[in-house]
Design an enzyme around this catalytic site. Structure first.
Site, PDB file in Angstrom:
ATOM      1  CD  GLU A  94      -3.044  -1.049   2.192  1.00  0.00           C
ATOM      2  OE1 GLU A  94      -2.792  -0.459   3.247  1.00  0.00           O
ATOM      3  OE2 GLU A  94      -4.139  -1.579   1.945  1.00  0.00           O
TER       4      GLU A  94
ATOM      5  CD  GLU B   7      -4.240  -6.146   2.422  1.00  0.00           C
ATOM      6  OE1 GLU B   7      -4.921  -5.515   3.247  1.00  0.00           O
ATOM      7  OE2 GLU B   7      -3.027  -5.958   2.263  1.00  0.00           O
TER       8      GLU B   7
HETATM    9  C1  GLA Z   1      -4.346  -2.882   4.739  1.00  0.00           C
HETATM   10  C2  GLA Z   1      -2.973  -3.492   4.913  1.00  0.00           C
HETATM   11  C3  GLA Z   1      -2.974  -4.714   5.762  1.00  0.00           C
HETATM   12  C4  GLA Z   1      -3.891  -4.542   6.943  1.00  0.00           C
HETATM   13  C5  GLA Z   1      -5.276  -4.222   6.466  1.00  0.00           C
HETATM   14  C6  GLA Z   1      -6.284  -4.093   7.586  1.00  0.00           C
HETATM   15  O1  GLA Z   1      -5.008  -3.263   3.615  1.00  0.00           O
HETATM   16  O2  GLA Z   1      -2.336  -3.750   3.697  1.00  0.00           O
HETATM   17  O3  GLA Z   1      -1.652  -4.950   6.188  1.00  0.00           O
HETATM   18  O4  GLA Z   1      -3.405  -3.505   7.742  1.00  0.00           O
HETATM   19  O5  GLA Z   1      -5.237  -2.992   5.792  1.00  0.00           O
HETATM   20  O6  GLA Z   1      -7.562  -3.803   7.094  1.00  0.00           O
END
Ligand code: GLA
Length: 676
Positions: free
Chosen positions: A156, A309
């Site tokens: 991210e 995710e």
């Molecule tokens: C993000 C991060 C993960 C985690 C999630 C929690 O997408 O990439 O490591 O922190 O959020 O929702």
């Protein structure tokens, strides 16, 4: 050479299913149980190592790969592919402690410390040196490992830093863009407020200042921040490619996330992947999610993408986090499949016992496998196997919607007619009526080739280049239908206002022009030419028709609010206000009629999403009522095997994946073949 892509993973596996796996949080005896439960759940891909830097490199230069070897071997023995992460999103404390210059500095000059994650300066040579040394060894170690299927670079990306090294890197970036200081002064309009730079050393990042900061400087800063991170991504990617040219590389986006210009990033990766967490408190979340998925498909050039995710149930980072009710996990996941995802992954496999995310849901909750949530995960994994044939199928769209990061950045600077104009909300307000009508929309950048689309919608393009405005004009002249929202075409790529009546570069094609922006409090009454009335809000413009017909006018003084212009072979619409949702629906229908595009369903149903992928018609009931949905043709539901003749009944959160028999398609059953 053709780069590997998502197809290299889905080829033998069908749809991908899995999640982030953080075995370093657990003793090894738990890993065997994990592998067994993963297999039982149909997991075929796990992301490993995202936050493992300190475990691999417990002290500077050390390497402990033995545990990771065992994890990858175990996954391989279990038939589970690994999306191996470069663990560079969260450096260990020793790096910040010994080399504090690697830590990011905020706009007020405060250093941000370790103890959380993401604490690195994108322009720090020391951070980069340590990160790349680790990535090099990781790549060398696992090149050729049979479990390795995908590289996941960092996590991210979005970090911003205002330290002196970042300022130096910003100056280097500016020198490459402008050549000399005269050009920089010109581009930034530094004669305003005595901001002229006489020496490169004076140029700094837009640090906290007494009043509004130069908008052109801010715009370049945002461009630079996105590019600086991209430069780091590329450096890691190139190392990985050198060791494993056949393994695709991705990094996980965050949808419509302001800090990184996803159009420029997507070109640099082999697989587009995204993290998406719909807000359970937002009744419009399904449509917002659809928009985000369509953006991912656009970033993937119309091809498949990976939902890297999502949450199995509740997140822990909103102030109040209700769980997903039964069936929502499946509904949301299948929504992504319908909109082009070939992989459905979760954060994370096993819920953490400690750390900042110990109350975040997971595929395997604290309470263990014998739970409602894990049973849903298993059922979903099973079901995805039935949909294996969907992998790689396209999602056809005849409508495109234009969205641009630099325009977003430029629009939302301080010191404008109204701070209530929001690029993403404007995009969403135009997207919603198409979603409600079952009209699939591709998201595209302003530089996209528009010629294949019957209708192109530009909800807002505050910043536009001459070339892009010219291409939109040519698109209309060639027979396209274009809809342009307010406050578009206002500034050039330097964020300088284009003088003359607005929107200067689109004036001719729109057959209309304006002279004044008039933001308003409260609703403004408007009237369609036929007499029906609607409300608009927030924004009006003093616009005159110059060849366009006035399709709707402000009721008070009769001046144009919505205009339609025949130009060449096509039609251009201009909307000089912000109509309420029903009126935007009416506008969408008229523009669709101009373009000859129909919605998927004969009669759309409230809350029911309809989208085609390949030959499958997905219907998803996001509403709270059972609905009966009329079908265009008889079909068979791939998920239940049952025939649907004339209509299908969908309970709340139900999904149908309908195959319509065609002369080429044999009757339903295991041997159904879907032809494109
Ligand atoms: C993000 C991060 C993960 C985690 C999630 C929690 O997408 O990439 O490591 O922190 O959020 O929702």
């Amino acid at each position: 050479m053709t780069r590997p892509g998502l197809h290299t993973l889905t080829g033998g596996r069908g749809l991908l299913f899995g999640g982030d796996y953080n075995p370093e949080q657990w003793p090894e005896h738990v890993w065997a149980e994990d592998a067994e439960l993963m297999r039982a759940a149909g997991v075929n891909l796990v992301t490993v190592g995202v936050f493992s830097w300190a475990r691999i490199e417990p002290e500077p230069g050390a390497r402990d790969f033995a545990w990771l070897d065992r994890v990858l071997d175990l996954m391989d023995e279990s038939g589970i592919a690994v999306d191996l992460a470069t663990p560079t999103a969260s450096p260990p404390p020793w790096l910040g402690h010994r080399r504090p210059e690697t830590l990011p500095v905020d706009e007020s000059g405060h250093r941000l410390w370790y103890g959380s994650r993401n604490q690195f300066c994108p322009s720090s040579p020391v951070y980069r040196e340590h990160a790349l040394a680790l990535v090099e060894d990781l790549a060398a170690r696992y090149a050729g490992h049979p479990a390795l299927a995908l590289w996941h670079v960092g996590n991210e990306y979005g970090q911003v830093c205002h330290c002196d090294e970042s300022a130096e890197a910003f100056r280097t970036w500016l020198k490459a863009r402008y050549g000399d200081l005269d050009a920089l002064n010109e581009a930034w309009g530094t004669t305003f407020w005595s901001q002229r730079y006489g020496d490169w050393a004076e140029v700094v990042t837009p640090r906290r200042a007494p009043y509004i900061i130069n908008p052109s400087q801010q715009l370049d800063w945002r461009r630079f921040c996105s590019d600086a991170l991209l430069d780091h991504f590329r450096a890691e990617r190139d190392l990985l490619r050198r060791h494993t040219p056949d393994i695709p590389v991705t990094t996980n986006f965050m949808g419509l996330f302001k800090p990184v210009d996803a159009w420029s990033w997507a070109r640099e990766e082999d697989v587009v992947s995204n993290d998406h967490y719909p807000d359970p408190a937002d009744p419009l979340a399904p449509a917002r999610t659809a928009l985000t998925h369509d953006l991912m498909r656009g970033l993937a050039g119309g091809g498949p993408w990976l939902l890297m995710e999502q949450a199995a149930s509740a997140v822990n980072w909103r102030p109040h986090n209700p769980p997903k009710p039964p069936g929502r996990l499946r509904l949301e996941s299948l929504q992504a499949v319908a909109r082009g995802a070939d992989g459905l992954c979760y954060f994370q496999w096993r819920a953490s016992r400690f750390g900042a995310e110990r109350f975040h849901s997971a595929m395997l909750p604290h309470a263990g496998p014998d739970t409602r949530l894990h049973a849903e995960i298993r059922a979903h994994g099973r079901e995805l196997r039935e949909l294996a044939r969907v992998a790689g199928r396209p999602v056809p769209a005849r409508v495109a919607m234009v969205f641009d990061w630099p325009s977003w950045w430029a629009l939302e600077e301080r010191g404008r007619p109204s701070d209530r104009l929001n690029a993403v909300e404007q995009l969403f307000s135009y997207y919603l009526p198409f979603w409600e009508r079952g009209v699939t929309v591709d998201l595209v950048p302003p530089s996209a080739d528009l010629t294949g689309y019957a209708l192109v919608v530009v909800p807002n393009l505050f910043l536009v280049s001459d070339a892009d405005a010219g291409a939109m004009t040519a698109y209309v002249h060639g027979g396209g239908v274009l809809v342009v929202g307010p406050f578009s075409g206002i500034v050039d790529p330097r964020a300088h206002v284009r003088t003359g009546r607005f929107p200067a570069p689109l004036r001719a094609v729109l057959g209309a022009s304006g002279e004044e922006w008039q933001p308003v409090e409260g609703p403004v009454r408007c009237r369609w030419a036929g007499g029906a009335e609607f409300d608009a809000h927030t924004w009006t413009e003093l616009v005159a028709a110059e060849g366009a017909e006035t399709v709707a006018a402000f009721a008070g003084d009769g001046r144009p609010a919505v205009l339609r212009h025949r130009a060449g072979e096509g039609v251009a619409w201009y909307v000089a206000t912000m109509p309420e949702p029903d009126a935007l629906g009416e506008l969408a229908e008229r523009a669709l009629a101009d373009a000859g595009v129909d919605g998927i369903l004969p009669e759309p149903r409230h809350g029911v999403e309809a989208v085609r992928r390949g030959e499958i018609l997905f219907l998803l009931n996001h509403g709270t009522e059972t609905v009966r949905v009329p079908l265009p043709r008889p079909a068979t539901d791939l998920l239940t095997g049952s025939a649907a003749d004339g209509h299908v009944v969908l309970a709340p959160r139900a999904v149908a994946a309908l195959v319509e028999p065609s002369p080429q398609t044999p009757p339903p059953g295991d041997d159904i073949e879907i032809t494109l």
